[in-house]
Write a protein that holds these residues in place. Structure first.
Motif, PDB file in Angstrom:
ATOM      1  N   SER B 151      -2.289   1.238 -11.477  1.00  0.00           N
ATOM      2  CA  SER B 151      -2.512  -0.085 -12.078  1.00  0.00           C
ATOM      3  C   SER B 151      -3.519  -0.920 -11.314  1.00  0.00           C
ATOM      4  CB  SER B 151      -1.183  -0.839 -12.170  1.00  0.00           C
ATOM      5  OG  SER B 151      -0.782  -1.285 -10.895  1.00  0.00           O
ATOM      6  N   GLY B 152      -4.291  -0.244 -10.454  1.00  0.00           N
ATOM      7  CA  GLY B 152      -5.294  -0.988  -9.695  1.00  0.00           C
ATOM      8  C   GLY B 152      -6.541  -0.153  -9.474  1.00  0.00           C
ATOM      9  N   SER B 153      -7.256  -0.468  -8.405  1.00  0.00           N
ATOM     10  CA  SER B 153      -8.502   0.224  -8.066  1.00  0.00           C
ATOM     11  C   SER B 153      -8.296   1.154  -6.878  1.00  0.00           C
ATOM     12  CB  SER B 153      -9.590  -0.804  -7.715  1.00  0.00           C
ATOM     13  OG  SER B 153      -9.869  -1.662  -8.797  1.00  0.00           O
ATOM     14  N   GLU B 154      -7.078   1.666  -6.701  1.00  0.00           N
ATOM     15  CA  GLU B 154      -6.750   2.420  -5.485  1.00  0.00           C
ATOM     16  C   GLU B 154      -7.674   3.610  -5.232  1.00  0.00           C
ATOM     17  OE1 GLU B 154      -4.649   1.861  -7.972  1.00  0.00           O
ATOM     18  OE2 GLU B 154      -3.131   0.473  -7.231  1.00  0.00           O
ATOM     19  N   GLU B 155      -8.043   4.310  -6.316  1.00  0.00           N
ATOM     20  CA  GLU B 155      -8.855   5.520  -6.152  1.00  0.00           C
ATOM     21  C   GLU B 155     -10.345   5.226  -6.201  1.00  0.00           C
ATOM     22  OE1 GLU B 155      -6.677   9.370  -7.742  1.00  0.00           O
ATOM     23  OE2 GLU B 155      -7.017   7.974  -9.381  1.00  0.00           O
ATOM     24  N   ALA B 156     -10.681   3.962  -6.416  1.00  0.00           N
ATOM     25  CA  ALA B 156     -12.096   3.624  -6.625  1.00  0.00           C
ATOM     26  C   ALA B 156     -12.714   3.023  -5.360  1.00  0.00           C
ATOM     27  CB  ALA B 156     -12.226   2.637  -7.788  1.00  0.00           C
ATOM     28  N   TRP B 157     -14.025   3.220  -5.258  1.00  0.00           N
ATOM     29  CA  TRP B 157     -14.767   2.578  -4.176  1.00  0.00           C
ATOM     30  C   TRP B 157     -14.761   1.067  -4.404  1.00  0.00           C
ATOM     31  CZ3 TRP B 157     -18.960  -0.630  -3.698  1.00  0.00           C
ATOM     32  CH2 TRP B 157     -19.501  -0.739  -2.423  1.00  0.00           C
ATOM     33  N   PRO B 158     -14.637   0.226  -3.385  1.00  0.00           N
ATOM     34  CA  PRO B 158     -14.539   0.556  -1.957  1.00  0.00           C
ATOM     35  C   PRO B 158     -13.102   0.690  -1.464  1.00  0.00           C
ATOM     36  CG  PRO B 158     -14.851  -1.794  -2.199  1.00  0.00           C
ATOM     37  CD  PRO B 158     -14.816  -1.225  -3.591  1.00  0.00           C
ATOM     38  N   PHE B 159     -12.119   0.478  -2.320  1.00  0.00           N
ATOM     39  CA  PHE B 159     -10.725   0.491  -1.884  1.00  0.00           C
ATOM     40  C   PHE B 159     -10.335   1.844  -1.289  1.00  0.00           C
ATOM     41  CE2 PHE B 159     -11.330  -2.733  -5.076  1.00  0.00           C
ATOM     42  CZ  PHE B 159     -10.672  -3.815  -4.547  1.00  0.00           C
ATOM     43  N   VAL B 160     -10.823   2.912  -1.925  1.00  0.00           N
ATOM     44  CA  VAL B 160     -10.440   4.260  -1.507  1.00  0.00           C
ATOM     45  C   VAL B 160     -10.853   4.550  -0.063  1.00  0.00           C
ATOM     46  CG1 VAL B 160     -12.555   5.340  -2.382  1.00  0.00           C
ATOM     47  CG2 VAL B 160     -10.422   6.676  -2.290  1.00  0.00           C
ATOM     48  N   GLU B 161     -11.855   3.815   0.416  1.00  0.00           N
ATOM     49  CA  GLU B 161     -12.303   4.050   1.791  1.00  0.00           C
ATOM     50  C   GLU B 161     -11.403   3.402   2.828  1.00  0.00           C
ATOM     51  OE1 GLU B 161     -16.414   2.912   2.080  1.00  0.00           O
ATOM     52  OE2 GLU B 161     -17.013   4.830   1.179  1.00  0.00           O
ATOM     53  N   GLN B 162     -10.561   2.445   2.387  1.00  0.00           N
ATOM     54  CA  GLN B 162      -9.765   1.683   3.352  1.00  0.00           C
ATOM     55  C   GLN B 162      -8.292   2.050   3.331  1.00  0.00           C
ATOM     56  OE1 GLN B 162     -10.901  -1.015   5.354  1.00  0.00           O
ATOM     57  NE2 GLN B 162     -12.983  -0.488   4.777  1.00  0.00           N
ATOM     58  N   ALA B 163      -7.816   2.548   2.214  1.00  0.00           N
ATOM     59  CA  ALA B 163      -6.386   2.819   2.096  1.00  0.00           C
ATOM     60  C   ALA B 163      -6.177   4.070   1.255  1.00  0.00           C
ATOM     61  CB  ALA B 163      -5.683   1.627   1.437  1.00  0.00           C
ATOM     62  N   LYS B 164      -5.257   4.909   1.682  1.00  0.00           N
ATOM     63  CA  LYS B 164      -4.952   6.145   0.936  1.00  0.00           C
ATOM     64  C   LYS B 164      -4.425   5.752  -0.444  1.00  0.00           C
ATOM     65  CE  LYS B 164      -1.889  10.077   1.198  1.00  0.00           C
ATOM     66  NZ  LYS B 164      -0.541  10.298   1.699  1.00  0.00           N
ATOM     67  N   PRO B 165      -5.012   6.290  -1.502  1.00  0.00           N
ATOM     68  CA  PRO B 165      -4.613   5.847  -2.849  1.00  0.00           C
ATOM     69  C   PRO B 165      -3.203   6.290  -3.217  1.00  0.00           C
ATOM     70  CG  PRO B 165      -6.678   7.102  -2.905  1.00  0.00           C
ATOM     71  CD  PRO B 165      -6.110   7.282  -1.550  1.00  0.00           C
ATOM     72  N   CYS B 166      -2.538   5.448  -3.939  1.00  0.00           N
ATOM     73  CA  CYS B 166      -1.203   5.739  -4.436  1.00  0.00           C
ATOM     74  C   CYS B 166      -0.994   4.878  -5.680  1.00  0.00           C
ATOM     75  CB  CYS B 166      -0.175   5.379  -3.362  1.00  0.00           C
ATOM     76  SG  CYS B 166       1.512   5.787  -3.828  1.00  0.00           S
ATOM     77  N   PRO B 167      -0.400   5.430  -6.732  1.00  0.00           N
ATOM     78  CA  PRO B 167      -0.093   4.567  -7.885  1.00  0.00           C
ATOM     79  C   PRO B 167       1.066   3.657  -7.521  1.00  0.00           C
ATOM     80  CG  PRO B 167       0.802   6.767  -8.243  1.00  0.00           C
ATOM     81  CD  PRO B 167       0.051   6.808  -6.929  1.00  0.00           C
TER      82      PRO B 167
END
Lengths: 491, 491
Positions: B151-167
């Motif tokens: 429900s967010g941008s977890e897997e997308a740049w730039p978030f993916v570079e700072q935190a391991k993605p998780c739904p």
């Protein structure tokens, strides 16, 4: 026994005042352009006036400016008319309304447009001298003692579609940059000749208010001592914006913090906070002026700006601050101005603005590689621009035909305007909501009795970064400072 | 004899209170998620509680939502773990910190990240049921009764570079859209079972405050009659944001008014104004959530968004609201999603979102002409995208490889997402500055005694439009509503 600690975020109640150390009719906080004009009008209206200044001298942030005022209308100033421009009031009105953005203050714009010319005459009556001269080239401010310049986006899309363009930046006759100091010195002379009681090195630490909300005076602090100033007719807050207050900037205008050169003296937001402490409503607190003085010479306007993705983002013939405002809205901190050999020149403010050469090449491909941009990112942008510029058109951003030519004469240059490298200047535009009379409004737009504001403590004519033009802030501060001083003195 | 008129912008002084009609310990204003949770925690802490609601029923704007909550950390919820995700608290913390933007509230993010999982358990203890299921495809909210979604941008740049993605979007077991009503009904049942004194059709028209500033209660209005509620321990403002107040929107967030579908019930800013009336400091008032539900199906993410100039502006694999936020920052109101035959599909929310086909063509040139875009504007953008996508790269915007393929299989389509045509939804994120305990702060960040806020009346975890993720507002409202209720009850 500890003395109570007064605060700019909570008013001191009249019942808490231990003694009145001083009495006046109108107290003005801040000796910049707004405060000086407010004090002068108040004293001339027959009021006793105290002018409170936190620093040891006059000037405020107004003295750091170029001294330009944005004036016109009523057929034009002598300088406009001599240069061949008739400036109709309605054109000034429409331009200012657009410049005010989506929440332009039509009442202030109306009053100012109708009275701009007579305000310009009033400023001259204070001792300011303006040469009858015009610089037709696009500049930031004169290196000479000349007067009239194009200081906004009047000739640029979309403004040009709404209002007949006219140059309206009027700079006083002062040799070189920094006419703001000259302007403030003239106003300070008038203050010195008057009966205004000026108190330097004195901070306004709290408003004094009645239970009903009516403002009655100020708690002052000097040399660690508090004193209590009664202002029977009102307090006028002219204490600047908040660009020097990091916490307020983070809370309201973090985007503006990307600009690394805040223009300010005190500008710690204390005027706004004092107003809020008695219910004043601060609006458009996210808005600010920002610029990078990338022209003159004006031939640079024939270049194109690109962002970190190699994309254009604005018609480059806008006011330099509008270009910078749009830059700041782009993702990424890297910006370049692309030029070919035919239009290349060193920016005249280059050393000051820290604009340097980022890359050169015999082809745009070479420049693109040197800037480490993805293959085709810069080249496709230049090709698209060139294709249309060759026909004298800029269908994407509508730069005017006079600035359009294909960038095809190598060698090619990219001037480096990165945010972390070049000098991006800024100040805030958000502040207390006020009537044209300077009366501070609460969130229901009801005036707070006894409280006035002007200059960057208020949200004035300039309230939208993308619409700012040089001279708007001084014009607004001096004009509405006068209104507030007169109103406070005669209520 | 006329009774005084009370106002949300000026407090009523204790001395002015003609009589105390009602007495309680904690008064909560607003029966949305924040207010319900605040009231429940307060009553369970042993306080007498009055819950004041302007409308005739429970729910507020929370009931209009999809009912998703953004939760995780502590190794993961059962749904996360069953789907194969370990959600470390530090990843949730880092994601929320990025999502909070340039002025993220680290203290709130810390508290929430550490306690998100136990808060999820608390919500279930209130009667909310969550299926143990996961929808791996990118959607907006389930059409089914499933639970876990991206429900967010977890897997997308730039978030993916700072935190391991998780739904982290958890939707209650409710068939179809609109789980927010289900969620609120459960909370309302708990309220009904409790000793909370709920007063519908009653507006909080003013705060009652002591001279010292301490909040003591509320002036209420029902059927045109004022009554005076004493709240000995405090008032908790949970009255929503201000998206339905046109004047406040113009003064603080005019950009957000470009979105034509405000999501709100009352949301007239009265909670924020009440807080400001006693010195509460409202921050980030320009920020808001905005979206256009342009996916699912997720294959649409393989398309590219262009603005009125034919330029891309975002990695399209971001959360739909982040894409919309960036769209709103572009000049011009026209936006299209470009698709080729291989990925074309009708957007599942298309009819609801009024996304229609803007142009089709056997070549991108044809589409460009049909959209009346300048020659080469669209084509050069597609060519540049395709060139890099063919190599599985997006060096300009960093869309992840799984969404990248050249758009080369005609016929080609441009979905019309114009702001004046499609449905762009919005609500506000600015509000009162608070501590994690819900205590409302003045501009010096000192708590105002007896005053608390939560939900969109406060500036909470979500405070930056570009970082919003679905479920953040309900998570923030319910979690910090509980904090505020507990604190108010036990101080």
């Amino acid at each position: 026994m500890s003395e109570p600690v007064y605060s700019r975020t909570r008013p001191c109640r009249v019942a808490e005042v231990p003694r009145w150390d001083l009495e006046t009719d109108v107290a003005v906080v801040g000796f910049g352009a707004a405060g000086a004009c407010a004090a002068l009008e108040a004293v001339r209206s027959g009021a006793r006036v105290a002018l409170i200044e936190a620093t040891s001298g006059s000037g405020g942030t107004s003295a750091l400016s170029g001294g330009e005022m944005y004036v016109g209308g009523s057929g034009g100033t002598p300088q406009q008319r001599a240069a061949g421009f008739q400036d109709h009031t309605e054109d000034l009105y429409r331009y200012l309304l657009m410049a005010g953005g989506p929440d332009a203050d039509a009442a202030k714009v109306r009053l100012y447009a109708d009275n701009s010319l007579s305000h310009f005459e009033w400023m001259q009556a204070q001792g300011l001298v303006y040469k009858n001269s015009f610089i037709p080239q696009r500049i930031v401010e004169p290196f000479t003692d000349d007067c009239l310049i194009w200081s906004g986006s009047e000739e640029a899309w979309p403004f040009v579609e709404q209002a007949k363009p006219c140059p309206r930046g009027h700079t006083p006759q002062w040799m070189g940059l920094g006419g703001g100091r000259y302007l403030m010195d003239r106003l300070a002379e008038r203050v010195a000749e008057s009966a205004i009681d000026v108190r330097y090195d004195t901070r306004a630490v709290a408003l004094i208010a009645e239970e009903s909300g009516r403002v009655q005076g100020l708690v002052l602090r000097r040399d660690g001592q508090d004193s209590f100033l009664r202002a029977s007719r009102g307090v006028v807050l002219c204490a600047g914006g908040f660009v020097m207050n990091q916490e307020l900037m983070r809370q309201h205008a973090p985007q503006l913090m990307r600009a690394n050169m805040p223009i300010g003296t005190v500008d710690d937001g204390s005027g706004i906070l004092l107003g809020q402490s008695v219910g004043g409503h601060a609006i458009h607190m996210d808005q600010g002026f920002v610029t990078l003085p990338w022209y003159p010479p004006e031939q640079l306007i024939k270049g194109i700006f690109i962002n970190a993705r190699g994309q254009r983002f604005i018609n480059e013939d806008c006011y330099h601050g509008r270009v910078a405002q749009h830059a700041l809205q782009q993702a990424g901190d890297r910006f370049w101005l692309l030029l070919d050999h035919e239009i290349f020149a060193e920016p005249e403010f280059g050393q000051f603005a820290k604009i340097t050469i980022g890359a050169t090449g015999d082809s745009w491909q070479e420049v693109e590689r040197e800037l480490d941009l993805p293959e085709g990112a810069l080249v496709s942008t230049v090709e698209l621009y060139n294709r249309h510029a060759a026909r004298g058109q800029d269908p994407l951003f509508r730069k005017a035909a006079k600035w359009l030519r294909p960038l095809t004469q190598g060698p090619f240059v990219a001037l480096d305007c990165r945010i972390d490298h070049a000098a991006w200047f800024s100040f805030t535009l958000g502040g207390l909501d006020t009537l044209p009379t300077g009366e501070v409004l609460d969130a229901s737009r009801r005036p707070i009795a006894g409280l006035y504001a002007a200059g960057r403590t208020a949200c004035g004519l300039p309230r939208w970064g993308a619409g700012y033009s040089s001279g708007m802030s001084l014009a607004d501060a001096s004009f509405f400072g006068r209104e507030a001083g007169r109103r406070a003195a005669t209520v």
